[in-house]
Design a protein around this motif. Structure first.
Motif, PDB file in Angstrom:
ATOM      1  N   HIS A 512       0.841  -1.204   0.000  1.00 46.06           N
ATOM      2  CA  HIS A 512       0.000   0.000   0.000  1.00 46.06           C
ATOM      3  C   HIS A 512       0.878   1.257   0.000  1.00 46.06           C
ATOM      4  O   HIS A 512       0.588   2.226  -0.720  1.00 46.06           O
ATOM      5  CB  HIS A 512      -0.920  -0.014   1.222  1.00 46.06           C
ATOM      6  N   PHE A 513       1.939   1.243   0.766  1.00 42.17           N
ATOM      7  CA  PHE A 513       2.843   2.386   0.829  1.00 42.17           C
ATOM      8  C   PHE A 513       3.473   2.643  -0.536  1.00 42.17           C
ATOM      9  O   PHE A 513       3.576   3.797  -0.992  1.00 42.17           O
ATOM     10  CB  PHE A 513       3.922   2.122   1.879  1.00 42.17           C
ATOM     11  N   CYS A 514       3.909   1.578  -1.210  1.00 39.46           N
ATOM     12  CA  CYS A 514       4.539   1.716  -2.524  1.00 39.46           C
ATOM     13  C   CYS A 514       3.569   2.272  -3.560  1.00 39.46           C
ATOM     14  O   CYS A 514       3.966   3.045  -4.444  1.00 39.46           O
ATOM     15  CB  CYS A 514       5.090   0.369  -2.991  1.00 39.46           C
ATOM     16  N   ARG A 515       2.303   1.895  -3.453  1.00 40.24           N
ATOM     17  CA  ARG A 515       1.311   2.376  -4.424  1.00 40.24           C
ATOM     18  C   ARG A 515       1.130   3.896  -4.347  1.00 40.24           C
ATOM     19  O   ARG A 515       0.717   4.527  -5.316  1.00 40.24           O
ATOM     20  CB  ARG A 515      -0.033   1.686  -4.192  1.00 40.24           C
ATOM     21  N   GLN A 516       1.450   4.466  -3.226  1.00 38.91           N
ATOM     22  CA  GLN A 516       1.331   5.912  -3.068  1.00 38.91           C
ATOM     23  C   GLN A 516       2.499   6.672  -3.697  1.00 38.91           C
ATOM     24  O   GLN A 516       2.421   7.877  -3.903  1.00 38.91           O
ATOM     25  CB  GLN A 516       1.259   6.267  -1.579  1.00 38.91           C
ATOM     26  N   HIS A 517       3.583   5.949  -4.014  1.00 30.64           N
ATOM     27  CA  HIS A 517       4.798   6.623  -4.475  1.00 30.64           C
ATOM     28  C   HIS A 517       5.361   6.092  -5.789  1.00 30.64           C
ATOM     29  O   HIS A 517       6.269   6.707  -6.350  1.00 30.64           O
ATOM     30  CB  HIS A 517       5.887   6.497  -3.402  1.00 30.64           C
ATOM     31  N   LEU A 518       4.845   4.957  -6.276  1.00 26.30           N
ATOM     32  CA  LEU A 518       5.410   4.336  -7.473  1.00 26.30           C
ATOM     33  C   LEU A 518       4.334   4.025  -8.499  1.00 26.30           C
ATOM     34  O   LEU A 518       3.171   3.787  -8.142  1.00 26.30           O
ATOM     35  CB  LEU A 518       6.128   3.026  -7.104  1.00 26.30           C
ATOM     36  N   ALA A 519       4.773   3.995  -9.758  1.00 26.29           N
ATOM     37  CA  ALA A 519       3.870   3.515 -10.816  1.00 26.29           C
ATOM     38  C   ALA A 519       3.558   2.045 -10.550  1.00 26.29           C
ATOM     39  O   ALA A 519       4.341   1.321  -9.925  1.00 26.29           O
ATOM     40  CB  ALA A 519       4.529   3.681 -12.177  1.00 26.29           C
TER      41      ALA A 519
END
Length: 557
Positions: A512-519
């Motif tokens: 979830h954290f990565c989805r906020q910052h990465l394609a």
């Protein structure tokens, strides 16, 4: 090259020249000069024992005479497999004094890599620690070794520590004979008079420095006296405030790696400075060494600085002697940089280099307060360009491409590897394998290793970008990203994460954290939690090792 091609030169401090006049020196000239000018000045501080320059030179002469007795001649390869000890310095300069070639070997290497380097280099004499003798003995049939010279940490300890050492450390059984010799005993039987031997030329080989093997089997980079002399002069031009006889360098970066060899050993000898040798990295011992011996220069790696900051007893020790730290081997986190500078009052700056360039090519400004989250500017006489990895076309500032480097510190080539040499050296330009971008001012930023790039669903993903996002999560201490084979996507992105001690974290939380910052295509599809990441001796995360481990777990379809 014009200023248009070297935009970084306009950002040099006025004290730093754009080009340097390099004398026709060999590395041993510096030791002879230091011993002549500063005979009583401490060259080595080792666990309580001080060795002045005149005594160091005496030990070097003795070992050089022993090498001659054993038949060593110019061009022969002598292996040195030691941690940071006086014997490592003595062996290095005694070898060079005869015009022989030093082969630096990591004492942590296991049988496969050890056998490869000894065999590939044609090393016939090896100076090694008694504690690793059993490992060396196992590979003897696979090498060209004729003589083992065994030494012990206790040989150069103060009297009381030397007496106690056998009770504290289990000693291996060693069968001494005509081919396995005890260094301390042999040195008693030779003179400490100046050596009579034709001096090597500036362009002759000094070192076979094997690459770290982070992307495969290691190769021997051929570094000449000139390569190494030049790089030290370049570094000193950048670190212009440090004067002869006044420098005290903390030697925790291993000498068997070119970073420690150049920025600690060669740099200290050039400036007739003091090396404070640390044979094994342990945070508490390092804090004690800084507190007691007051180093003013501290080359290191981010993992080392971070471990000191996190140590529960850090505030009990005085670290205020530290004036400058140059960090290499991995990206330097800005928060870590700020915290370490606040703790010590010194300056922590990031640099860049590689084995094939002796190794330093870039450093950030030290005493200029301009901050940049980059590897800095190229050193004097160092040309750099960014090219398209596929076409070789030179790219414009701001565009990502492979870093090529050209300068007098660049190696002659790889030992017995003409194909690899041709691939790495192109019309004098060294292809580094690192993907970078340069801004209009000439500051370079590393994006990632070309060989580490992941191709998933046709998209290129650089692990470093994903790692930097993961590291922003408050519960992530360390992270490494690799690609693993996948029939549908080509490669899957796998993240290997070390959680912060005492903090729980779930795979779904990180996703979830990565989805906020990465394609979407850059988000890790697999997340593995570990207590630690595999690292090299200088703290570089070994993605290759993790990839090999992952491949072994993939069952054939």
């Amino acid at each position: 090259m014009s200023l248009e091609k070297r935009p970084w030169c306009s950002h040099y401090p006025q004290e730093v020249p754009q080009t340097i006049d390099y004398p026709d020196h060999v590395l041993t000239d510096w030791l002879l000069q230091a011993a002549n000018e500063y005979p009583e000045h401490t060259a080595i501080q080792f666990l309580g024992r001080s060795i002045p320059y005149q005594e160091l030179l005496s030990h070097v002469y003795r070992l050089a005479h022993l090498w001659q007795k054993l038949g060593v001649k110019q061009g022969d390869r002598i292996g040195i497999m030691l941690p940071n000890t006086p014997q490592a310095v003595i062996g290095y300069f005694a070898t060079l004094l005869l015009g022989a070639i030093v082969v630096q070997i990591n004492p942590l290497y296991q049988e496969k890599e050890l056998a490869h380097q000894l065999s590939d280099s044609g090393t016939e004499i090896l100076l090694c620690l008694d504690l690793i003798y059993p490992r060396v003995k196992k590979v003897l049939p696979k090498t060209h070794l004729k003589t083992l010279l065994i030494t012990s940490l206790k040989d150069y300890l103060p009297p009381l520590k030397s007496w106690l050492y056998p009770f504290m450390q289990k000693q291996p059984k060693i069968d001494y004979d005509e081919s396995t010799l005890l260094l301390a005993k042999e040195l008693e039987q030779v003179r400490d008079t100046p050596i009579q031997s034709p001096l090597p030329s500036n362009d002759s080989l000094a070192i076979l420095q094997y690459t770290g093997g982070t992307t495969g089997l290691s190769k021997g980079a051929m570094l000449t006296h000139r390569n190494l002399v030049v790089n030290v002069r370049q570094i000193h031009a950048w670190c212009y405030r440090f004067q002869r006889g006044d420098i005290r360098i903390l030697g925790v970066m291993p000498f068997f790696h070119v970073y420690g060899m150049t920025t600690v050993m060669n740099f200290a000898i050039y400036l007739a400075g003091t090396m404070i040798l640390v044979p094994k990295f342990e945070p508490l011992q390092l804090l004690r060494a800084i507190h007691r011996y007051h180093p003013n220069v501290f080359p290191g790696a981010p993992t080392i600085y971070a471990s000191l900051l996190r140590h529960p007893q850090v505030n009990k020790y005085d670290l205020s002697s530290i004036q400058a730290c140059i960090s290499g081997s991995a990206p330097l986190d800005r928060e870590l940089q700020d915290q370490f500078e606040a703790l010590t009052g010194g300056i922590l700056t990031e640099g860049y280099g590689l084995t094939e360039a002796s190794p330093v090519t870039h450093i950030n400004l030290i005493w200029d307060r301009k901050r940049s989250h980059t590897i800095g500017l190229p050193l004097p006489d160092t040309d750099c360009r960014v090219v398209d990895p596929e076409t070789g076309t030179e790219l414009m500032p701001g565009q990502q491409g492979e870093l090529h480097v050209k300068g007098p510190q660049v190696m002659k080539g790889y030992w017995n590897q003409p194909g690899e040499t041709k691939s790495a050296l192109r019309d004098g330009w060294l292809a580094t394998g690192d993907i970078v971008k340069m801004d209009e001012s000439g500051y370079f930023e590393v994006v990632d290793r070309k060989k580490d790039m992941i191709i998933t669903n046709g998209y290129n993903v650089f692990p470093r970008e994903v790692e930097e996002v993961l590291l922003q999560h408050e519960a992530v201490e360390e992270a490494a990203v690799i690609g693993v084979p996948d029939l549908k996507r080509g490669e899957l992105i796998r993240a290997v994460v070390v959680p912060v001690q005492g903090k729980a974290i779930a795979e779904k939380d990180l996703e979830h954290f990565c989805r906020q910052h990465l394609a979407a295509y850059k988000i890790p599809r697999q997340i593995e939690f570990r207590s630690q990441l595999p690292k090299s001796a200088i703290g570089k995360v070994l993605r290759r090792v993790m990839k090999e481990e992952a491949l072994r777990t993939i069952e054939p379809k």
